[in-house]
Design an enzyme around this catalytic site. Structure first.
Site, short mmCIF file in Angstrom:
data_model
loop_
_atom_site.label_atom_id
_atom_site.label_comp_id
_atom_site.label_asym_id
_atom_site.label_seq_id
_atom_site.Cartn_x
_atom_site.Cartn_y
_atom_site.Cartn_z
N LYS A 89 50.10 42.90 43.66
CA LYS A 89 49.45 41.59 44.63
C LYS A 89 50.60 40.83 44.65
O LYS A 89 51.45 40.27 43.84
CB LYS A 89 48.42 41.07 44.06
N SER A 164 40.36 38.35 47.23
CA SER A 164 41.66 37.98 47.60
C SER A 164 42.73 39.55 47.47
O SER A 164 43.59 39.63 48.41
CB SER A 164 42.56 36.99 47.57
N SER A 188 38.30 37.72 42.87
CA SER A 188 39.20 38.47 43.91
C SER A 188 39.69 39.70 43.32
O SER A 188 40.47 40.52 44.10
CB SER A 188 40.51 37.46 44.09
N1 GLN Z 1 36.83 34.21 47.12
C1 GLN Z 1 37.22 33.06 46.13
C2 GLN Z 1 38.00 32.21 46.84
O1 GLN Z 1 38.17 32.04 48.01
C3 GLN Z 1 37.90 33.62 45.14
C4 GLN Z 1 39.30 33.93 45.38
C5 GLN Z 1 40.09 34.49 44.03
O2 GLN Z 1 39.55 34.81 43.25
N2 GLN Z 1 41.11 34.40 43.95
O3 GLN Z 1 38.39 31.08 46.38
#
Ligand code: GLN
Length: 504
Positions: A89, A164, A188
């Site tokens: 990532k 994400s 994410s």
């Molecule tokens: N979707 C959540 C956010 O927008 C979690 C994102 C993540 O785990 N990086 O913060």
């Protein structure tokens, strides 16, 4: 294209590890096959921000040497990941390779060092294929917040892969990598794993070093693996876990060798599985609920004993997360000032006149950050400002303790918690893009684990009528990875959900 026709990309990580060890394929051949696969498939999926063919082939040659040394006895042991191509990532630093974090503000940033997890993978002989797409600074649930493009779900390219870590999940699902690293601040890793039909692990807070992970919310962030099977994900986790003198929160605890241990263990006798009643909410897709409840029945058929549990503060997890995560993000993102990293826009002569410097900050951050990141910086700055700190940030921290208390109480009664990962299967690109609150709801079932610091895994447990994958979440207490991996491996061994490939 001959390499793509070899079908090597369809093998699991464990299978290619065996082929490499037996000398049936070299790491260079395997890496060439995967680079060909990426070239053939990624234009339709767009999982990668950067593909690194030269670096990958360098790593592959090094791995082939390692394997040769092992074969002629110069070295005693060969790590099972030696020669295996993985994807990373783009919020995790690899020395010399652009790390954009899905943001314009870091578009040209090349880190001068690698994350500890990368050092560990390279020491094992892993091949790095490239950097995968992410919502900007990991803020989002669909990759639509990436400043560059949206990744497509390999099961239906009109839908999101989740986020994400959507690039990593899509790369693994579309067989462009045998595994990947993601990061999980509120879901994410688990949510995109669920939407793409692969396995994803969010380790306990402190299991894996965060050194070289670009910080979003430091008290919630963890790096973790995505792969096609539980064993493959466990192997990657075992490799990256452990203490790091560069991250004082990374615990000095050895990760049990789940990879070799759980292959054939399907007996769950004596295991107590808790099903939290607050995790089946109005508005969730009925097929998701059915698939998860069926999965619990499968565990019962293996000898487990299921019972309902209550996590009474669950409804506060979302508001608590959306105070704490933005608060920490607003502080972490202050460093992107146009001076130290990446993009710099305007302002005359640095520091010559105060106004010039302020203009430069304003211009750089104004142009460099996208809408969601700016929204979070504003919420976070507000929640931390004097006069509001007690009412918002401090209050949120207190409720966070209550949420952790819910899990502490539940884990006195049960060994693992089984529940959905996310309320629906993959949604359409654009469907939630203009509605942040609806987007935030994708993570109602994953945020609590981050707030409590416990571990969780997402693994395939079915398909909806549209043929989209559904995920099962298993949560365990802090540093209870061995437990959830054992249950997940047993479930996987008696079901075939993880073997079905997407249409790409
Ligand atoms: N979707 C959540 C956010 O927008 C979690 C994102 C993540 O785990 N990086 O913060």
């Amino acid at each position: 294209m001959a390499a793509n026709e070899s079908g090597l990309h369809n093998r699991t990580l464990r299978q290619v590890s065996g082929l490499l060890r037996d000398g049936q394929v070299s790491s260079v051949e395997l890496t060439e096959a995967m680079l060909a696969r990426i070239e053939a498939v990624d234009p339709a999926i767009r999982a990668f921000i950067t593909v690194t063919p030269d670096l990958a082939l360098d790593h592959a040659r090094r791995a082939d040497e390692m394997i040769a040394h092992w074969r002629n006895g110069t070295i005693d042991t060969l790590h099972p990941l030696a020669g295996v191509p993985l994807a990373i990532k783009d919020v995790i630093l690899v020395e010399g390779v652009p790390a954009t974090c899905g943001s314009r503000i870091l578009e040209n940033f090349r880190p001068p060092f690698s994350a500890t997890v990368i050092e560990k993978l390279l020491a094992a002989g892993v091949v790095i294929l490239g950097k995968t797409n992410t919502d900007e600074f990991a803020m989002g649930s669909s990759t639509e917040n990436s400043a560059f493009f949206t990744t497509r779900n390999p099961w239906d390219t009109t839908r999101v892969p989740g986020g994400s870590s959507g690039g990593s999940a899509a790369a693994v699902a579309a067989r462009m990598a045998f595994g990947a690293l993601g990061s999980d601040t509120g879901g994410s890793i688990r949510q995109p794993a669920s939407l793409c039909g692969v396995v994803g692990i969010k380790p306990s807070y402190g299991r894996v070093s965060r050194y070289g992970l670009v910080a979003f919310a430091s008290s919630l962030d963890q790096i973790g693996p995505l792969a096609r099977t539980v064993g493959d994900a466990a192997l990657i986790l075992g490799t990256i876990a452990g203490h790091d003198p560069k991250d004082s929160t990374a615990m000095r605890l050895a990760m049990p060798d789940c990879y070799h241990r759980f292959e054939y263990a399907t007996d769950l006798k004596g295991l107590r599985v808790g099903v939290p009643k607050e995790y089946f909410i109005e508005g969730m897709q009925s097929e998701v609920e059915t698939a998860v409840r069926d999965a619990v029945k499968v565990m019962e058929s293996l000898g487990a004993e299921a019972r309902e549990v209550s996590l009474p503060h669950t409804e506060y997890a979302l508001p608590v997360y959306y105070l704490i995560a933005p608060a920490e993000a607003s502080a972490n993102l202050a460093r992107y000032d146009g001076v130290r990293y990446g993009l710099r826009v305007g302002g005359e002569g640095l520091g010559v006149r105060d106004e010039g410097l302020w203009d430069e900050y304003r211009n750089t951050r104004g142009v460099g950050f996208g809408a969601e990141v700016k929204r979070r910086i504003m919420i976070g700055t507000y929640a931390l400002s004097s006069g509001y700190y007690d009412a918002y940030y401090l209050r949120a921290q207190k409720v966070r303790t209550l949420i952790k208390g819910d899990f502490d109480a539940a884990f006195k009664e049960v060994d693992v918690i089984a529940c959905p990962v996310t309320p629906t299967t993959a949604f359409k690109i654009g469907e939630k893009a203009d509605n942040p609150l609806e987007m935030y709801l994708s993570d109602v079932f994953t945020l609590p684990a981050n707030l409590a610091g416990i571990c969780g895994i997402s693994l395939p447990c079915g398909f909806d009528t549209a043929g989209l994958p559904i995920g099962l979440q298993l949560m365990g207490p802090a540093f209870g990875e061995e437990r959830i991996l054992k249950v997940a491996a047993a479930y996987e061994a008696v079901t075939g959900w993880h073997t079905r490939p997407p249409g790409v």
